[in-house]
Design an enzyme around this catalytic site. Structure first.
Site, PDB file in Angstrom:
ATOM      1  N   GLU A  55       0.860  -1.200   0.000  1.00  0.00           N
ATOM      2  CA  GLU A  55       0.000   0.000   0.000  1.00  0.00           C
ATOM      3  C   GLU A  55       0.891   1.242   0.000  1.00  0.00           C
ATOM      4  O   GLU A  55       2.089   1.138   0.289  1.00  0.00           O
ATOM      5  CB  GLU A  55      -0.894  -0.013   1.255  1.00  0.00           C
ATOM      6  CG  GLU A  55      -1.846  -1.193   1.248  1.00  0.00           C
ATOM      7  CD  GLU A  55      -2.806  -1.215   2.425  1.00  0.00           C
ATOM      8  OE1 GLU A  55      -2.714  -0.312   3.309  1.00  0.00           O
ATOM      9  OE2 GLU A  55      -3.643  -2.130   2.469  1.00  0.00           O
ATOM     10  N   GLY A  61       4.939  -0.741   2.679  1.00  0.00           N
ATOM     11  CA  GLY A  61       5.730  -1.473   1.687  1.00  0.00           C
ATOM     12  C   GLY A  61       6.474  -2.583   2.389  1.00  0.00           C
ATOM     13  O   GLY A  61       5.936  -3.666   2.639  1.00  0.00           O
ATOM     14  N   GLU A  81       8.729 -17.928  -3.294  1.00  0.00           N
ATOM     15  CA  GLU A  81       8.791 -16.623  -3.967  1.00  0.00           C
ATOM     16  C   GLU A  81      10.239 -16.144  -4.094  1.00  0.00           C
ATOM     17  O   GLU A  81      10.675 -15.700  -5.149  1.00  0.00           O
ATOM     18  CB  GLU A  81       7.963 -15.608  -3.155  1.00  0.00           C
ATOM     19  CG  GLU A  81       7.871 -14.250  -3.801  1.00  0.00           C
ATOM     20  CD  GLU A  81       7.129 -13.236  -2.930  1.00  0.00           C
ATOM     21  OE1 GLU A  81       7.493 -13.084  -1.734  1.00  0.00           O
ATOM     22  OE2 GLU A  81       6.205 -12.590  -3.429  1.00  0.00           O
ATOM     23  N   GLN A 121      43.384  -6.685 -20.125  1.00  0.00           N
ATOM     24  CA  GLN A 121      43.228  -7.411 -18.853  1.00  0.00           C
ATOM     25  C   GLN A 121      42.084  -6.848 -17.994  1.00  0.00           C
ATOM     26  O   GLN A 121      41.383  -7.602 -17.322  1.00  0.00           O
ATOM     27  CB  GLN A 121      44.542  -7.369 -18.078  1.00  0.00           C
ATOM     28  CG  GLN A 121      44.588  -8.435 -17.012  1.00  0.00           C
ATOM     29  CD  GLN A 121      45.873  -8.377 -16.211  1.00  0.00           C
ATOM     30  OE1 GLN A 121      46.260  -7.312 -15.727  1.00  0.00           O
ATOM     31  NE2 GLN A 121      46.530  -9.505 -16.069  1.00  0.00           N
ATOM     32  N   LEU A 142      30.267  -2.258 -22.930  1.00  0.00           N
ATOM     33  CA  LEU A 142      29.840  -1.800 -24.255  1.00  0.00           C
ATOM     34  C   LEU A 142      30.164  -0.327 -24.512  1.00  0.00           C
ATOM     35  O   LEU A 142      29.920   0.182 -25.603  1.00  0.00           O
ATOM     36  CB  LEU A 142      28.330  -2.021 -24.446  1.00  0.00           C
ATOM     37  CG  LEU A 142      27.957  -3.316 -25.159  1.00  0.00           C
ATOM     38  CD1 LEU A 142      28.023  -4.498 -24.206  1.00  0.00           C
ATOM     39  CD2 LEU A 142      26.570  -3.225 -25.767  1.00  0.00           C
ATOM     40  N   THR A 149      12.909  -6.307  -0.172  1.00  0.00           N
ATOM     41  CA  THR A 149      14.127  -5.647  -0.665  1.00  0.00           C
ATOM     42  C   THR A 149      15.377  -6.373  -0.149  1.00  0.00           C
ATOM     43  O   THR A 149      15.303  -7.182   0.786  1.00  0.00           O
ATOM     44  CB  THR A 149      14.196  -4.178  -0.173  1.00  0.00           C
ATOM     45  OG1 THR A 149      14.287  -4.201   1.261  1.00  0.00           O
ATOM     46  CG2 THR A 149      12.973  -3.376  -0.595  1.00  0.00           C
TER      47      THR A 149
HETATM   48  C1  LIG Z   1       7.622  -3.095 -10.536  1.00  0.00           C
HETATM   49  C2  LIG Z   1       7.065  -3.456  -9.189  1.00  0.00           C
HETATM   50  C3  LIG Z   1       6.145  -4.476  -9.073  1.00  0.00           C
HETATM   51  C4  LIG Z   1       5.592  -4.789  -7.833  1.00  0.00           C
HETATM   52  N1  LIG Z   1       4.616  -5.753  -7.754  1.00  0.00           N
HETATM   53  C5  LIG Z   1       3.965  -5.941  -6.565  1.00  0.00           C
HETATM   54  C6  LIG Z   1       2.829  -6.801  -6.506  1.00  0.00           C
HETATM   55  O1  LIG Z   1       2.440  -7.438  -7.497  1.00  0.00           O
HETATM   56  N2  LIG Z   1       2.173  -6.924  -5.313  1.00  0.00           N
HETATM   57  C7  LIG Z   1       2.560  -6.246  -4.197  1.00  0.00           C
HETATM   58  O2  LIG Z   1       1.912  -6.395  -3.168  1.00  0.00           O
HETATM   59  N3  LIG Z   1       3.636  -5.417  -4.221  1.00  0.00           N
HETATM   60  C8  LIG Z   1       4.330  -5.235  -5.395  1.00  0.00           C
HETATM   61  N4  LIG Z   1       5.405  -4.373  -5.444  1.00  0.00           N
HETATM   62  C9  LIG Z   1       5.768  -3.640  -4.252  1.00  0.00           C
HETATM   63  C10 LIG Z   1       7.077  -4.081  -3.635  1.00  0.00           C
HETATM   64  O3  LIG Z   1       6.918  -5.308  -2.985  1.00  0.00           O
HETATM   65  C11 LIG Z   1       7.518  -2.949  -2.696  1.00  0.00           C
HETATM   66  O4  LIG Z   1       7.920  -1.882  -3.530  1.00  0.00           O
HETATM   67  C12 LIG Z   1       8.641  -3.366  -1.770  1.00  0.00           C
HETATM   68  O5  LIG Z   1       8.188  -4.290  -0.816  1.00  0.00           O
HETATM   69  C13 LIG Z   1       9.253  -2.164  -1.035  1.00  0.00           C
HETATM   70  O6  LIG Z   1       8.263  -1.360  -0.476  1.00  0.00           O
HETATM   71  P1  LIG Z   1       8.296   0.234  -0.735  1.00  0.00           P
HETATM   72  O7  LIG Z   1       8.422   0.434  -2.218  1.00  0.00           O
HETATM   73  O8  LIG Z   1       7.127   0.840  -0.068  1.00  0.00           O
HETATM   74  O9  LIG Z   1       9.646   0.728  -0.089  1.00  0.00           O
HETATM   75  P2  LIG Z   1       9.902   1.033   1.477  1.00  0.00           P
HETATM   76  O10 LIG Z   1       9.425  -0.085   2.306  1.00  0.00           O
HETATM   77  O11 LIG Z   1       9.397   2.407   1.790  1.00  0.00           O
HETATM   78  O12 LIG Z   1      11.479   1.031   1.503  1.00  0.00           O
HETATM   79  C14 LIG Z   1      12.265   2.139   1.049  1.00  0.00           C
HETATM   80  C15 LIG Z   1      13.728   1.813   1.362  1.00  0.00           C
HETATM   81  O13 LIG Z   1      13.890   1.660   2.784  1.00  0.00           O
HETATM   82  C16 LIG Z   1      14.442   0.386   3.061  1.00  0.00           C
HETATM   83  N5  LIG Z   1      13.873  -0.157   4.312  1.00  0.00           N
HETATM   84  C17 LIG Z   1      12.565  -0.186   4.686  1.00  0.00           C
HETATM   85  N6  LIG Z   1      12.435  -0.794   5.868  1.00  0.00           N
HETATM   86  C18 LIG Z   1      13.682  -1.145   6.262  1.00  0.00           C
HETATM   87  C19 LIG Z   1      14.211  -1.831   7.395  1.00  0.00           C
HETATM   88  N7  LIG Z   1      13.424  -2.307   8.386  1.00  0.00           N
HETATM   89  N8  LIG Z   1      15.554  -2.047   7.449  1.00  0.00           N
HETATM   90  C20 LIG Z   1      16.375  -1.597   6.438  1.00  0.00           C
HETATM   91  N9  LIG Z   1      15.930  -0.946   5.366  1.00  0.00           N
HETATM   92  C21 LIG Z   1      14.600  -0.737   5.263  1.00  0.00           C
HETATM   93  C22 LIG Z   1      14.059  -0.485   1.875  1.00  0.00           C
HETATM   94  O14 LIG Z   1      14.914  -1.619   1.751  1.00  0.00           O
HETATM   95  C23 LIG Z   1      14.191   0.492   0.732  1.00  0.00           C
HETATM   96  O15 LIG Z   1      15.517   0.594   0.335  1.00  0.00           O
HETATM   97  C24 LIG Z   1       6.004  -4.076  -6.678  1.00  0.00           C
HETATM   98  C25 LIG Z   1       6.952  -3.070  -6.796  1.00  0.00           C
HETATM   99  C26 LIG Z   1       7.468  -2.732  -8.024  1.00  0.00           C
HETATM  100  C27 LIG Z   1       8.466  -1.601  -8.115  1.00  0.00           C
END
Ligand SMILES: Cc1cc2nc3c(=O)[nH]c(=O)nc-3n(C[C@H](O)[C@H](O)[C@H](O)COP(=O)(O)OP(=O)(O)OC[C@H]3O[C@@H](n4cnc5c(N)ncnc54)[C@H](O)[C@@H]3O)c2cc1C
Length: 381
Positions: A128, A132, A244, A281, A340, A367
């Site tokens: 959401e 995330g 997964e 190299q 490249l 992530t």
């Molecule tokens: C192309 C694409 C397809 C996707 N498809 C799906 C889907 O089909 N279904 C679905 O439900 N989701 C989907 N997602 C969502 C995806 O799972 C989330 O983007 C991901 O889990 C990260 O959440 P966020 O983007 O909100 O980042 P955030 O959680 O806000 O994280 C931002 C940064 O902070 C870091 N971070 C956050 N918490 C911590 C912590 N506790 N410790 C260390 N670092 C932390 C993260 O690693 C990241 O670098 C998709 C995303 C993309 C980009």
């Protein structure tokens, strides 16, 4: 120790490889990328050939394969067109596996045969705008009223949400973080459901969407696993995590391999200062490191898969595989662009697409940082 695939697995790999080589020449991949077009036809062909049944039990019309079979399939597809692997993955993980592992008997009978023959596509909606990595903090709410569950809220980055038939929707049904999540099988034609595509850097054609639920009404029988599974959604998801991570590892391996092969061929052909650049190299060593790290990543992923299919504890190993495969493939794709030179930066060459496509693998499905947190916990930290 046996590092060999079985005869059936070698045959599966050859069949997928031949399919990908025949059906996805570079111009087809480029067309999908440039036009940000969901690969409907290619996915349809994969369904016609029965590939969607790889991980469905034989009694429901599938092949009854294991996660290694899935990885072979995804690695080969990802070499040519990662977004097609991603689209097939949505069906095989968030349709087949989710229903296979958690569905009621009626749901298995209702959905699995139709997932095998390509009649149905599933999407998985967890993330959401404000939840995330912190996924158990979701706020999309389902409330029971007059015989229906009524869903309100929004989801973010949901792959295939605008082209799928069933959206596995995770909702808040009680205040407890992990004991208050219920998963619904939402028909995408339901009034109040809508999905809006988001333009992304790579994986063009994935139909990644913002999703809205505005008083979407769902019957109690459409709770994943049936009515007794209210508030069980988090634990249902947990059952899928190793699989997964392994599938995503194999997608990373496929892109990494493609990026490496592309750079290696180029280094053998491109001449500067009167010799192929691969003989310098600096370039030789770069390619050797890429080949070695890719091999290490592959061993890690298949070792983790071996643990999974043999019923051994493997949370640490699958998280290591996901993190290492994604980061290694990312490094390889970046090195590929450098090898490249200017051509690596030109849209006409595929090197740039490997780099754009690989970046999602260290974000989606947990992530790299989250994988490291999980591994840290497993190490007692
Ligand atoms: C192309 C694409 C397809 C996707 N498809 C799906 C889907 O089909 N279904 C679905 O439900 N989701 C989907 N997602 C969502 C995806 O799972 C989330 O983007 C991901 O889990 C990260 O959440 P966020 O983007 O909100 O980042 P955030 O959680 O806000 O994280 C931002 C940064 O902070 C870091 N971070 C956050 N918490 C911590 C912590 N506790 N410790 C260390 N670092 C932390 C993260 O690693 C990241 O670098 C998709 C995303 C993309 C980009």
């Amino acid at each position: 120790m046996d590092f060999n695939f079985s005869d059936e697995q070698n045959m599966l790999r050859d069949t997928v490889r031949k399919f990908a080589e025949k059906e996805i020449p570079p111009e087809v991949a480029r067309d999908i990328d440039e036009n940000d077009r969901f690969p409907h036809e290619l996915l349809g062909k994969l369904c016609d050939l029965g590939f969607m049944g790889i991980n469905i039990a034989e009694e429901y019309g599938g092949m009854g394969g294991n996660v290694v079979d899935e990885m072979i399939f995804f690695e080969e597809l990802a070499k040519k067109l990662p977004v097609l692997a991603w689209a097939a993955g949505n069906i095989m993980l968030y349709g087949n596996a989710i229903i296979g592992k958690n569905g009621s008997e009626e749901q298995k009978k209702k959905y699995l045969p139709r997932l095998v023959n390509g009649e149905l596509k599933f999407a998985f909606a967890l993330t959401e705008p404000n939840a995330g990595s912190d996924a158990s903090n979701i706020r999309t709410r389902a409330v029971f009223k007059d015989g229906h569950w009524v869903i309100n809220g929004s989801k973010m980055f949901i792959t295939g949400a605008g082209v799928s038939d069933i959206i596995v929707t995770n909702t808040r049904t009680a205040e407890s973080r992990t004991r208050g999540i219920t998963s619904f099988l939402v028909d995408a034609k339901s009034p109040g459901y809508s999905a809006k595509p988001i333009k992304m850097l790579g994986h063009k054609g994935s139909n990644t969407c913002e999703v809205y639920y505005d008083d979407v009404r769902v019957l109690p029988e459409d709770i994943l696993g049936g009515e007794e599974c209210v508030n069980r959604g988090w634990y249902q998801m947990m059952k899928l995590l190793n699989q997964e991570r392994l599938v995503l590892s194999s997608c990373a391996l496929g892109i990494g391999q493609a990026a490496f092969d592309y750079a290696l061929n180029y280094a053998k052909e491109r001449e500067q200062f009167g010799q192929p650049i691969g003989r310098f190299q600096a370039i030789t060593h770069r390619l050797v490191e890429m080949a070695t790290e890719l091999e290490a990543a592959r061993r890690l992923a298949y070792y983790a898969a071996w643990r999974e299919i043999n019923g051994l504890e493997c949370v640490k190993e699958t998280s290591m595989a996901k993190y290492y495969c994604a980061e290694t493939a990312k490094k390889i794709a970046l090195n590929g662009v450098q090898i490249l030179g200017g051509y690596g930066y030109a849209m006409e060459y595929e090197a740039q697409r490997f780099l754009r496509d690989v970046l999602i693998l260290s974000i989606g499905g947990g992530t790299t940082e989250i994988q490291k947190n999980i591994i840290g916990k497993q190490l007692g930290l």
